[in-house]
Design a protein around this motif. Structure first.
Motif, PDB file in Angstrom:
ATOM      1  N   LEU A   1       7.266   1.155  11.639  1.00  0.00           N
ATOM      2  CA  LEU A   1       7.348   2.441  10.997  1.00  0.00           C
ATOM      3  C   LEU A   1       6.584   2.683   9.820  1.00  0.00           C
ATOM      4  N   CYS A   2       6.662   1.727   8.962  1.00  0.00           N
ATOM      5  CA  CYS A   2       5.514   1.862   7.705  1.00  0.00           C
ATOM      6  C   CYS A   2       4.183   1.960   8.136  1.00  0.00           C
ATOM      7  N   GLU A   3       3.895   1.008   9.124  1.00  0.00           N
ATOM      8  CA  GLU A   3       2.437   1.094   9.471  1.00  0.00           C
ATOM      9  C   GLU A   3       2.060   2.552  10.085  1.00  0.00           C
ATOM     10  N   HIS A   4       3.276   3.173  10.812  1.00  0.00           N
ATOM     11  CA  HIS A   4       2.582   4.231  11.560  1.00  0.00           C
ATOM     12  C   HIS A   4       2.691   5.532  10.339  1.00  0.00           C
ATOM     13  N   SER A   5       3.525   5.230   9.457  1.00  0.00           N
ATOM     14  CA  SER A   5       3.540   6.463   8.242  1.00  0.00           C
ATOM     15  C   SER A   5       2.236   6.241   7.447  1.00  0.00           C
TER      16      SER A   5
ATOM     17  N   ARG B   1     -14.832  22.434   8.238  1.00  0.00           N
ATOM     18  CA  ARG B   1     -13.998  23.679   8.758  1.00  0.00           C
ATOM     19  C   ARG B   1     -12.643  23.922   8.411  1.00  0.00           C
ATOM     20  N   VAL B   2     -12.043  22.868   8.152  1.00  0.00           N
ATOM     21  CA  VAL B   2     -10.316  22.901   7.809  1.00  0.00           C
ATOM     22  C   VAL B   2     -10.394  23.724   6.426  1.00  0.00           C
ATOM     23  N   ASN B   3     -11.302  23.245   5.473  1.00  0.00           N
ATOM     24  CA  ASN B   3     -11.362  23.778   4.154  1.00  0.00           C
ATOM     25  C   ASN B   3     -12.236  25.115   4.193  1.00  0.00           C
ATOM     26  N   ASN B   4     -13.014  25.436   4.647  1.00  0.00           N
ATOM     27  CA  ASN B   4     -13.957  26.620   4.471  1.00  0.00           C
ATOM     28  C   ASN B   4     -13.390  27.890   5.551  1.00  0.00           C
ATOM     29  N   ILE B   5     -13.035  27.522   6.607  1.00  0.00           N
ATOM     30  CA  ILE B   5     -12.656  28.551   7.534  1.00  0.00           C
ATOM     31  C   ILE B   5     -11.266  28.633   7.836  1.00  0.00           C
ATOM     32  N   TYR B   6     -10.598  27.551   8.003  1.00  0.00           N
ATOM     33  CA  TYR B   6      -9.090  27.680   8.180  1.00  0.00           C
ATOM     34  C   TYR B   6      -8.415  27.612   6.903  1.00  0.00           C
ATOM     35  N   GLU B   7      -9.023  27.272   5.800  1.00  0.00           N
ATOM     36  CA  GLU B   7      -8.542  27.164   4.514  1.00  0.00           C
ATOM     37  C   GLU B   7      -7.141  26.442   4.213  1.00  0.00           C
ATOM     38  N   VAL B   8      -6.997  25.458   4.925  1.00  0.00           N
ATOM     39  CA  VAL B   8      -5.677  24.819   5.026  1.00  0.00           C
ATOM     40  C   VAL B   8      -5.804  23.904   3.649  1.00  0.00           C
ATOM     41  N   LYS B   9      -4.866  24.210   2.727  1.00  0.00           N
ATOM     42  CA  LYS B   9      -4.838  23.570   1.370  1.00  0.00           C
ATOM     43  C   LYS B   9      -3.521  22.844   1.085  1.00  0.00           C
ATOM     44  N   ALA B  10      -3.614  21.691   0.399  1.00  0.00           N
ATOM     45  CA  ALA B  10      -2.537  20.878   0.082  1.00  0.00           C
ATOM     46  C   ALA B  10      -2.721  20.077  -0.844  1.00  0.00           C
ATOM     47  N   SER B  11      -1.669  19.906  -1.752  1.00  0.00           N
ATOM     48  CA  SER B  11      -1.813  19.207  -2.941  1.00  0.00           C
ATOM     49  C   SER B  11      -1.672  17.630  -2.745  1.00  0.00           C
ATOM     50  N   ASP B  12      -2.084  16.647  -3.324  1.00  0.00           N
ATOM     51  CA  ASP B  12      -2.161  15.296  -2.955  1.00  0.00           C
ATOM     52  C   ASP B  12      -0.664  14.808  -2.950  1.00  0.00           C
ATOM     53  N   GLU B  13       0.267  15.539  -3.921  1.00  0.00           N
ATOM     54  CA  GLU B  13       1.574  15.154  -3.506  1.00  0.00           C
ATOM     55  C   GLU B  13       2.199  15.682  -2.268  1.00  0.00           C
ATOM     56  N   THR B  14       1.912  16.795  -1.820  1.00  0.00           N
ATOM     57  CA  THR B  14       2.453  17.272  -0.601  1.00  0.00           C
ATOM     58  C   THR B  14       1.790  16.564   0.646  1.00  0.00           C
ATOM     59  N   ILE B  15       0.768  16.371   0.663  1.00  0.00           N
ATOM     60  CA  ILE B  15       0.285  15.406   1.706  1.00  0.00           C
ATOM     61  C   ILE B  15       1.014  14.108   1.650  1.00  0.00           C
ATOM     62  N   ALA B  16       1.052  13.204   0.678  1.00  0.00           N
ATOM     63  CA  ALA B  16       1.681  12.065   0.631  1.00  0.00           C
ATOM     64  C   ALA B  16       3.076  12.182   0.860  1.00  0.00           C
TER      65      ALA B  16
ATOM     66  N   ARG C   1       0.786  -1.077  -0.093  1.00  0.00           N
ATOM     67  CA  ARG C   1      -0.087   0.263  -0.008  1.00  0.00           C
ATOM     68  C   ARG C   1       0.795   1.310   0.040  1.00  0.00           C
ATOM     69  N   PHE C   2       1.916   1.204   0.983  1.00  0.00           N
ATOM     70  CA  PHE C   2       2.877   2.514   0.978  1.00  0.00           C
ATOM     71  C   PHE C   2       3.409   2.763  -0.677  1.00  0.00           C
TER      72      PHE C   2
ATOM     73  N   VAL D   1       4.623  14.611   2.983  1.00  0.00           N
ATOM     74  CA  VAL D   1       5.030  14.987   4.511  1.00  0.00           C
ATOM     75  C   VAL D   1       4.354  13.733   5.260  1.00  0.00           C
ATOM     76  N   ALA D   2       3.404  13.179   5.016  1.00  0.00           N
ATOM     77  CA  ALA D   2       2.830  12.130   5.971  1.00  0.00           C
ATOM     78  C   ALA D   2       3.734  10.718   5.631  1.00  0.00           C
ATOM     79  N   LEU D   3       3.881  10.530   4.357  1.00  0.00           N
ATOM     80  CA  LEU D   3       4.618   9.151   4.373  1.00  0.00           C
ATOM     81  C   LEU D   3       6.040   9.147   4.712  1.00  0.00           C
ATOM     82  N   LEU D   4       6.396  10.320   4.666  1.00  0.00           N
ATOM     83  CA  LEU D   4       8.004  10.419   4.851  1.00  0.00           C
ATOM     84  C   LEU D   4       8.496  11.042   6.063  1.00  0.00           C
TER      85      LEU D   4
END
Length: 204
Positions: A53-57, A72-87, A9-10, A89-92
């Protein structure tokens, strides 16, 4: 936990979303020249088992996706990130733990008899901090954006050893850093407890 399923999956998520120059070389490093897919995530806390480690990632990835999907995160906080950025920062975020642990033996009394049991210890061959070490390792293969670097660098949030003012400023400047820290804490303190409880129930 299925180590091979988590690895599959990773890799699938990585190949689907992380496509910038150098990404393929870093994945090759993870697969062929590191213990990323079999390493624990800690010595005795969350993910302190083979493949942790992989499971936690992956858990952090799922938690981050869920957090960013909140209205709320999208409409009020307006936190945006691309799919690549999400992958990325989270996976690595925790690649700093690659080749970081080793297994030793210690004596433990079991049913009145002393036996040797394995346990994890730290053997840091690159003492370059935590989040900053992950940034350093990734940057040797592919370029990170500033928000990605800050998110990974400060993913420990206020639970780390950084000055509080630095953490707060990083969160203000780059909301994805706060989001990643939140996802990391959720995966560490909630998902790990759920897993422990499930194991306990199965034992009974």
């Amino acid at each position: 936990m299925d180590i091979e399923a988590n690895k599959k999956r990773f890799i699938a998520l990585y190949k689907k979303y992380i496509t910038r120059n150098g990404a393929d070389r870093f994945l090759s490093y993870l697969e062929n020249h590191s213990d990323f897919f079999t390493a624990p995530a800690s010595t005795r806390f969350h993910g302190s088992y083979e493949g942790g480690l992989c499971e936690h990632s992956l858990q952090v990835y799922d938690c981050l996706k869920d957090y960013l999907a909140r209205p709320r995160v999208n409409n009020i906080y307006e936190v945006k990130a691309s799919d690549e950025t999400i992958a990325i920062v989270a996976l690595l975020h925790d690649v700093c733990k690659i080749d970081f642990y080793k297994t030793e033996q210690r004596n433990k009394k079991v049913d009145g008899q002393w036996v040797q049991v394995p346990y994890y210890t730290v053997d840091d061959q690159l003492p370059y901090g935590h989040g900053e070490k992950s940034v350093y390792m990734i940057s040797g293969y592919m370029r990170l954006s500033r928000e990605e670097a800050f998110a990974i660098r400060y993913h420990m949030g206020f639970s780390g050893s950084d000055p509080v003012n630095n953490v707060g400023k990083a969160f203000e400047m780059f909301p994805i850093a706060f989001a990643l820290s939140t996802a990391d804490m959720e995966a560490t303190y909630f998902l790990e407890e759920i897993k422990k409880n499930e194991v306990t129930h199965e034992d009974y």
